[in-house]
Design a protein around this motif. Structure first.
Motif, PDB file in Angstrom:
ATOM      1  N   GLY A 179       0.912  -0.984  -0.072  1.00 18.47           N
ATOM      2  CA  GLY A 179       0.396  -0.068  -0.159  1.00 18.47           C
ATOM      3  C   GLY A 179       1.078   0.963  -0.643  1.00 18.47           C
ATOM      4  O   GLY A 179       2.014   1.495  -0.891  1.00 18.47           O
ATOM      5  N   ASP A 180       0.773   1.987   1.014  1.00 22.25           N
ATOM      6  CA  ASP A 180       1.116   3.121   1.416  1.00 22.25           C
ATOM      7  C   ASP A 180       2.405   3.573   2.200  1.00 22.25           C
ATOM      8  O   ASP A 180       3.923   4.570   1.617  1.00 22.25           O
ATOM      9  CB  ASP A 180       0.711   4.615   1.942  1.00 22.25           C
ATOM     10  CG  ASP A 180      -0.708   5.116   0.953  1.00 22.25           C
ATOM     11  OD1 ASP A 180      -0.363   5.041  -0.552  1.00 22.25           O
ATOM     12  OD2 ASP A 180      -1.684   4.969   0.918  1.00 22.25           O
ATOM     13  N   GLU A 181       3.078   2.067   2.628  1.00 20.24           N
ATOM     14  CA  GLU A 181       3.629   0.741   3.688  1.00 20.24           C
ATOM     15  C   GLU A 181       5.337   1.153   2.585  1.00 20.24           C
ATOM     16  O   GLU A 181       5.131   0.479   1.617  1.00 20.24           O
ATOM     17  CB  GLU A 181       3.451   0.477   4.651  1.00 20.24           C
ATOM     18  CG  GLU A 181       2.513   1.080   5.129  1.00 20.24           C
ATOM     19  CD  GLU A 181       2.684   0.616   6.799  1.00 20.24           C
ATOM     20  OE1 GLU A 181       4.110   0.738   7.237  1.00 20.24           O
ATOM     21  OE2 GLU A 181       1.499  -0.243   7.068  1.00 20.24           O
ATOM     22  N   THR A 193      -4.116  -2.908   0.893  1.00 21.08           N
ATOM     23  CA  THR A 193      -5.475  -2.522   0.934  1.00 21.08           C
ATOM     24  C   THR A 193      -7.009  -2.843   0.014  1.00 21.08           C
ATOM     25  O   THR A 193      -7.344  -3.114   1.515  1.00 21.08           O
ATOM     26  CB  THR A 193      -5.092  -3.383  -1.171  1.00 21.08           C
ATOM     27  OG1 THR A 193      -5.556  -2.562  -1.968  1.00 21.08           O
ATOM     28  CG2 THR A 193      -5.306  -4.781  -1.178  1.00 21.08           C
TER      29      THR A 193
END
Length: 314
Positions: A73-75, A243
């Motif tokens: 994801g965003d990590e 997600t």
């Protein structure tokens, strides 16, 4: 966390070098090496690579030399020599080798863990009750602890004694699982093994999605089976996998379609139907968005790489 991680403990640095040497003896050229030990693969790269979407399963990734990046994801998770990455359920990630040269190639391994064995060991090592705490992401990075590093060296070296693999490999793998449970990864592993916890319920939902990704997705039914409201289920699912359930299913479908086209020589239309798509144009758009090229061009590129002996994954 910096991918150019420096190992401060001289003894651990020497052990990490020993692991790299053991991997390098087998992985003498760039590529991914499937070994005689179930669940153990070795990896070598002589240069950094572009990020590549893939699915990481329940297991331990280890860097013995070089560096790697994994995005959930965003990590972003960076790990380097002497560090490991634990994945507690199957998750779609984007990964790539970030530190590698011909003189000092990336050397690493992946060790799949058996969820059933981990759950049994966790129950034996600590009485576990269902937990209701907030779930953690399915990926975590930590320095390799010396006992785990020692066991990994012994496991890789066992490849030099093929006649002993059927008798010894499972024992070392069990030891690794025990030491992971007893070490820094223990709380995370126990959380996913705790019956009735949000993490365990999401893991069950992920297992169902893996087996039924070609079917229409009904999030409300998944939430009910996990004993959660739809909003809570979506929140926990995203917290763990990075997600949404719909995007997770989409990545499973696209990854499977890619494998079908590459290994079974299926055309894009047939592969898209096989994995549950009703619209070929939607499949092509979403495929290109994930892999950076339309299906035909992407598969042609991968086949060229395979013929050239190049790794096709990041």
């Amino acid at each position: 966390m910096n991918a150019r991680h420096t190992i401060r403990n001289p003894g651990k640095a020497a052990a990490t070098d020993t692991l790299a040497e053991a991997i390098g003896r087998i992985a003498q050229n760039d590529g991914d090496y499937f070994t005689e030990i179930s669940g153990l693969t070795l990896h070598r790269r002589s240069a950094s690579a572009a990020p590549m979407p893939c699915i990481y399963g329940f297991g331990l990734g280890v860097v013995a030399q070089g560096g790697k990046r994994v995005m959930l994801g965003d990590e972003v998770f960076n790990y380097a020599a002497g560090q490991s990455l634990l994945t507690t359920i199957d998750v779609p990630v984007v990964s790539n080798v970030t530190v590698a040269t011909p003189a000092a190639p990336f050397l690493g391994l992946m060790l799949a863990l058996d969820p059933r064995i981990v759950m049994e060991l966790a129950a034996e090592m600590e009485g576990m009750q269902p937990r209701k705490e907030s779930p953690d992401p399915a990926i975590s990075v930590s320095d390799l602890e010396s006992p785990v590093l020692d066991a990994l060296i012994r496991l890789v070296r066992l490849l030099d004694e093929p006649e002993l693999i059927p008798h010894v490999a499972a024992l070392i793998q069990q030891e690794i699982a025990i030491r992971l449970l007893a070490g820094a990864y223990g709380p995370l592993l126990r959380k996913f093994a705790a019956t009735g916890s949000p993490s365990e319920q999401i893991a069950r939902a992920v297992t169902w999605l893996k087996l039924n990704f070609a079917q229409p997705l009904h999030v409300d039914e998944l939430a009910a089976n996990a004993h959660m409201s739809p909003s809570t289920f979506r929140q926990h699912f995203r917290a763990i996998t990075g997600t949404s359930p719909l995007q997770y299913q989409k990545q499973l479908r696209l990854q499977e379609a890619r494998q079908l086209m590459l290994s079974q020589n299926l055309d894009a239309g047939t592969a898209s139907l096989r994995v549950g798509y009703e619209s070929a144009s939607q499949f092509s758009r979403e495929y290109a968005r994930l892999f950076g090229a339309p299906p035909l061009r992407d598969i042609q590129r991968m086949r060229v790489d395979v013929l050239a002996g190049l790794p096709v994954l990041g």
